[in-house]
Design a protein around this motif. Structure first.
Motif, PDB file in Angstrom:
ATOM      1  N   GLY A 181       0.823  -1.205   0.000  1.00  0.00           N
ATOM      2  CA  GLY A 181       0.000   0.000   0.000  1.00  0.00           C
ATOM      3  C   GLY A 181       0.853   1.249   0.000  1.00  0.00           C
ATOM      4  O   GLY A 181       2.064   1.187  -0.178  1.00  0.00           O
ATOM      5  N   TYR A 182       0.204   2.360   0.221  1.00  0.00           N
ATOM      6  CA  TYR A 182       0.922   3.629   0.159  1.00  0.00           C
ATOM      7  C   TYR A 182       1.602   4.002   1.469  1.00  0.00           C
ATOM      8  O   TYR A 182       2.623   4.642   1.492  1.00  0.00           O
ATOM      9  CB  TYR A 182      -0.015   4.754  -0.281  1.00  0.00           C
ATOM     10  N   SER A 183       0.972   3.608   2.577  1.00  0.00           N
ATOM     11  CA  SER A 183       1.542   4.046   3.849  1.00  0.00           C
ATOM     12  C   SER A 183       1.340   3.013   4.934  1.00  0.00           C
ATOM     13  O   SER A 183       0.798   3.284   5.985  1.00  0.00           O
ATOM     14  CB  SER A 183       0.924   5.378   4.264  1.00  0.00           C
ATOM     15  N   SER A 184       1.786   1.793   4.636  1.00  0.00           N
ATOM     16  CA  SER A 184       1.633   0.696   5.584  1.00  0.00           C
ATOM     17  C   SER A 184       2.152   1.075   6.967  1.00  0.00           C
ATOM     18  O   SER A 184       1.557   0.737   7.984  1.00  0.00           O
ATOM     19  CB  SER A 184       2.408  -0.520   5.099  1.00  0.00           C
ATOM     20  N   LEU A 185       3.260   1.824   6.993  1.00  0.00           N
ATOM     21  CA  LEU A 185       3.882   2.179   8.277  1.00  0.00           C
ATOM     22  C   LEU A 185       2.956   2.967   9.175  1.00  0.00           C
ATOM     23  O   LEU A 185       2.843   2.700  10.366  1.00  0.00           O
ATOM     24  CB  LEU A 185       5.165   2.978   8.044  1.00  0.00           C
ATOM     25  N   SER A 186       2.271   3.952   8.595  1.00  0.00           N
ATOM     26  CA  SER A 186       1.431   4.796   9.447  1.00  0.00           C
ATOM     27  C   SER A 186       0.244   4.010  10.009  1.00  0.00           C
ATOM     28  O   SER A 186      -0.279   4.343  11.066  1.00  0.00           O
ATOM     29  CB  SER A 186       0.961   6.028   8.687  1.00  0.00           C
ATOM     30  N   TYR A 187      -0.164   2.949   9.302  1.00  0.00           N
ATOM     31  CA  TYR A 187      -1.280   2.165   9.818  1.00  0.00           C
ATOM     32  C   TYR A 187      -0.880   1.310  11.010  1.00  0.00           C
ATOM     33  O   TYR A 187      -1.708   0.957  11.841  1.00  0.00           O
ATOM     34  CB  TYR A 187      -1.910   1.322   8.700  1.00  0.00           C
ATOM     35  N   LEU A 188       0.389   1.000  11.094  1.00  0.00           N
ATOM     36  CA  LEU A 188       0.870   0.247  12.258  1.00  0.00           C
ATOM     37  C   LEU A 188       0.712   1.076  13.526  1.00  0.00           C
ATOM     38  O   LEU A 188       0.604   0.559  14.624  1.00  0.00           O
ATOM     39  CB  LEU A 188       2.340  -0.132  12.086  1.00  0.00           C
ATOM     40  N   ARG A 189       0.726   2.396  13.351  1.00  0.00           N
ATOM     41  CA  ARG A 189       0.591   3.291  14.489  1.00  0.00           C
ATOM     42  C   ARG A 189      -0.872   3.475  14.862  1.00  0.00           C
ATOM     43  O   ARG A 189      -1.212   3.789  15.990  1.00  0.00           O
ATOM     44  CB  ARG A 189       1.201   4.650  14.129  1.00  0.00           C
ATOM     45  N   LEU A 190      -1.737   3.323  13.851  1.00  0.00           N
ATOM     46  CA  LEU A 190      -3.167   3.539  14.061  1.00  0.00           C
ATOM     47  C   LEU A 190      -3.842   2.427  14.855  1.00  0.00           C
ATOM     48  O   LEU A 190      -4.820   2.650  15.549  1.00  0.00           O
ATOM     49  CB  LEU A 190      -3.883   3.615  12.705  1.00  0.00           C
ATOM     50  N   PHE A 191      -3.325   1.209  14.686  1.00  0.00           N
ATOM     51  CA  PHE A 191      -3.991   0.074  15.314  1.00  0.00           C
ATOM     52  C   PHE A 191      -2.987  -0.960  15.795  1.00  0.00           C
ATOM     53  O   PHE A 191      -2.005  -1.227  15.107  1.00  0.00           O
ATOM     54  CB  PHE A 191      -4.982  -0.570  14.331  1.00  0.00           C
ATOM     55  N   PRO A 192      -3.218  -1.558  16.991  1.00  0.00           N
ATOM     56  CA  PRO A 192      -2.276  -2.558  17.515  1.00  0.00           C
ATOM     57  C   PRO A 192      -2.427  -3.924  16.843  1.00  0.00           C
ATOM     58  O   PRO A 192      -3.032  -4.833  17.407  1.00  0.00           O
ATOM     59  CB  PRO A 192      -2.634  -2.633  19.002  1.00  0.00           C
ATOM     60  N   PHE A 193      -1.874  -4.046  15.657  1.00  0.00           N
ATOM     61  CA  PHE A 193      -1.939  -5.320  14.945  1.00  0.00           C
ATOM     62  C   PHE A 193      -1.179  -6.404  15.703  1.00  0.00           C
ATOM     63  O   PHE A 193      -0.183  -6.122  16.373  1.00  0.00           O
ATOM     64  CB  PHE A 193      -1.346  -5.165  13.536  1.00  0.00           C
ATOM     65  N   ASP A 194      -1.670  -7.647  15.566  1.00  0.00           N
ATOM     66  CA  ASP A 194      -0.997  -8.771  16.206  1.00  0.00           C
ATOM     67  C   ASP A 194      -0.002  -9.438  15.277  1.00  0.00           C
ATOM     68  O   ASP A 194       0.885 -10.145  15.707  1.00  0.00           O
ATOM     69  CB  ASP A 194      -2.041  -9.813  16.640  1.00  0.00           C
ATOM     70  N   LYS A 195      -0.191  -9.220  13.975  1.00  0.00           N
ATOM     71  CA  LYS A 195       0.662  -9.890  13.000  1.00  0.00           C
ATOM     72  C   LYS A 195       0.804  -9.043  11.737  1.00  0.00           C
ATOM     73  O   LYS A 195      -0.118  -8.347  11.339  1.00  0.00           O
ATOM     74  CB  LYS A 195       0.045 -11.250  12.637  1.00  0.00           C
ATOM     75  N   ILE A 196       1.999  -9.132  11.154  1.00  0.00           N
ATOM     76  CA  ILE A 196       2.238  -8.495   9.859  1.00  0.00           C
ATOM     77  C   ILE A 196       2.529  -9.605   8.855  1.00  0.00           C
ATOM     78  O   ILE A 196       3.399 -10.444   9.092  1.00  0.00           O
ATOM     79  CB  ILE A 196       3.482  -7.566   9.914  1.00  0.00           C
ATOM     80  N   LYS A 197       1.782  -9.608   7.770  1.00  0.00           N
ATOM     81  CA  LYS A 197       2.077 -10.575   6.711  1.00  0.00           C
ATOM     82  C   LYS A 197       2.788  -9.858   5.578  1.00  0.00           C
ATOM     83  O   LYS A 197       2.200  -9.007   4.896  1.00  0.00           O
ATOM     84  CB  LYS A 197       0.780 -11.236   6.220  1.00  0.00           C
ATOM     85  N   ILE A 198       4.056 -10.188   5.409  1.00  0.00           N
ATOM     86  CA  ILE A 198       4.857  -9.511   4.386  1.00  0.00           C
ATOM     87  C   ILE A 198       4.435 -10.012   3.009  1.00  0.00           C
ATOM     88  O   ILE A 198       4.414 -11.219   2.752  1.00  0.00           O
ATOM     89  CB  ILE A 198       6.371  -9.757   4.597  1.00  0.00           C
ATOM     90  N   ASP A 199       4.079  -9.092   2.147  1.00  0.00           N
ATOM     91  CA  ASP A 199       3.536  -9.462   0.847  1.00  0.00           C
ATOM     92  C   ASP A 199       4.485 -10.337   0.046  1.00  0.00           C
ATOM     93  O   ASP A 199       5.707 -10.168   0.076  1.00  0.00           O
ATOM     94  CB  ASP A 199       3.194  -8.217   0.030  1.00  0.00           C
TER      95      ASP A 199
END
Ligand code: C2E
Ligand code: MG
Ligand code: MG
Ligand code: MG
Length: 287
Positions: A181-199
Motif C-alpha cells: 500500500g501507500y503508507s503501511s507504516l502509518s497504519y501500524l501506528r493507528l492500530f495494535p496489529f498482532d501480525k504483519i504478513k509480508i507481501d
C-alpha cells in the motif's frame, strides 16, 4: 475523414464497453445464484512456524465452484462481490464456516479469515464475528482476521472502532499484504496489529534482490520491536525459506509447505501432525 474515423473509434469503444458491462452483469447474476445455491467452498493453506516447521494454523481462502465454468478464483469475483455488496453475506458465510471447521481441529491450531473493507461498512461485522464464535464454540484466541490497510483508509473511525471491538474479544488482527500500500507504516501506528504478513512480492525476489532482503529484514525488526509476529507470504523455494529464516520471520506460508487444500485434506494432514511427532509435511501436501 478524421471525423469518420473518430466516430468509428468512438462506436467501437462504446460497443466494447457494452460487452464489458454485459459480461459483468452476467457474472453478477451468476454470483447471486452462487450465494443462493451454495457454490462456495473454503480451501485452507497451512501456516507454519519457521523454527519448528509445524503447522500452527490455516488461512481460509474462498473458492467458487461454478457448475459450468469450474473453479473461479477469488481475485476474479471478490472485486465484483465488493461492488455489489454480496461480499457481506459471502463474508459472513466464510466466517461461520471457517470457525465451524476450525472448531474440529486440535486446539493449538488457529484459522485466519480475510475481511473486505466493505464488510466494515455494513455495521454487522462485530456481531457476525461474535455469533460465528459462539455458534461454532471456537475460542476467540484461535481466530485471526486478516485485513489490508484499505480498511483503515476509508471511513477510518467506524472501521477502527469495529476493529477494537473485535480485538477486545480476544481475536487477533493481522495486516495482510504488508508493503504493497501507500503508507503501511502509518497504519501500524493507528492500530495494535498482532501480525504483519509480508507481501509475497518481497519474498519472490528474496534470492535475487538485495533490496528485497533489506526490506524484509527491516519489517521483521520493526515487528519485533513493536511486539508483532511476522509471516512471510508466498514462500515457494527452500532458498527463500532459508532467507526468511535468517531474517527472523516467525511464520511462513507458501507453496513450499502447501497449497490451499480442501477441508478433507486438512484433516488428513492434521492426523499426521500428532503431538510430539516431527515434521509431517510430505510431498502429498507440497504439491
Ligand atoms: P491473500 O489473502 O493475500 O491470500 C494469499 C494468496 O496467495 C492466495 O491466493 C494464495 O493461494 C496465494 N499463495 C499462497 N502461497 C503462494 C505461493 O507460494 N505462491 C503463489 N504464487 N501464491 C501463493 P488466492 O486463494 O487466489 O486468493 C487471492 C486473494 O483473494 C487473497 O489474497 C484475498 O485477498 C482474497 N480472498 C480469498 N478468500 C477471501 C475471502 O474469503 N474473503 C475476502 N474478502 N477475500 C478473500
Ligand atoms: Mg490473506
Ligand atoms: Mg496476502
Ligand atoms: Mg493478497
Amino acid at each position: 475523414k478524421a471525423k469518420a474515423n473518430g466516430r468509428g473509434t468512438y462506436c467501437f469503444f462504446e460497443t466494447a464497453m457494452d460487452a464489458n458491462r454485459q459480461e459483468r452483469r452476467e457474472l453478477e447474476i451468476l454470483l447471486q445464484q452462487a450465494v443462493e445455491t451454495q457454490q462456495f467452498e473454503i480451501y485452507y493453506q497451512p501456516q507454519v512456524d519457521t523454527n519448528s516447521e509445524r503447522v500452527v494454523g490455516f488461512e481460509a481462502l474462498l473458492r467458487w465452484h461454478h457448475p459450468e465454468r469450474g473453479i473461479i478464483s477469488p481475485t476474479e469475483f471478490i472485486p465484483l462481490a465488493e461492488e455489489t455488496g454480496l461480499i457481506v453475506p459471502i463474508g459472513e458465510w466464510v466466517l461461520r464456516q471457517a470457525c465451524k471447521d476450525a472448531a474440529s481441529w486440535p486446539t493449538d491450531i488457529s484459522v485466519a479469515v480475510n475481511l473486505s473493507p466493505v464488510q466494515f461498512k455494513s455495521q454487522t461485522l462485530a456481531h457476525a464475528v461474535i455469533s460465528a464464535l459462539s455458534d461454532s464454540g471456537l475460542s476467540a484466541s484461535r481466530l485471526e482476521l486478516e485485513i489490508t490497510e484499505s480498511v483503515l483508509l476509508t471511513d477510518n473511525d467506524t472501521a477502527l472502532a469495529t476493529l477494537h471491538h473485535i480485538r477486545s474479544l480476544g481475536v487477533r488482527i493481522a495486516m495482510d499484504d504488508f508493503g504493497t500500500g501507500y503508507s503501511s507504516l502509518s497504519y501500524l501506528r493507528l492500530f495494535p496489529f498482532d501480525k504483519i504478513k509480508i507481501d509475497q512480492s518481497f519474498i519472490r525476489e528474496l534470492g535475487t534482490s538485495k533490496d528485497c532482503a533489506a526490506i524484509v529484514k527491516a519489517v521483521v525488526d520493526l515487528g519485533a520491536s513493536l511486539g508483532i509476529t511476522t509471516t512471510a507470504e508466498g514462500v515457494e523455494t527452500t532458498e527463500q525459506l532459508s532467507r526468511v529464516r535468517e531474517q527472523g520471520c516467525g511464520e511462513i506460508q507458501g507453496y513450499l509447505f502447501g497449497k490451499p487444500l480442501p477441508l478433507s485434506s486438512v484433516n488428513e494432514l492434521l492426523q499426521r501432525q500428532l503431538p510430539g511427532l516431527p515434521d509431517m509435511l510430505d510431498s502429498t501436501f507440497r504439491n
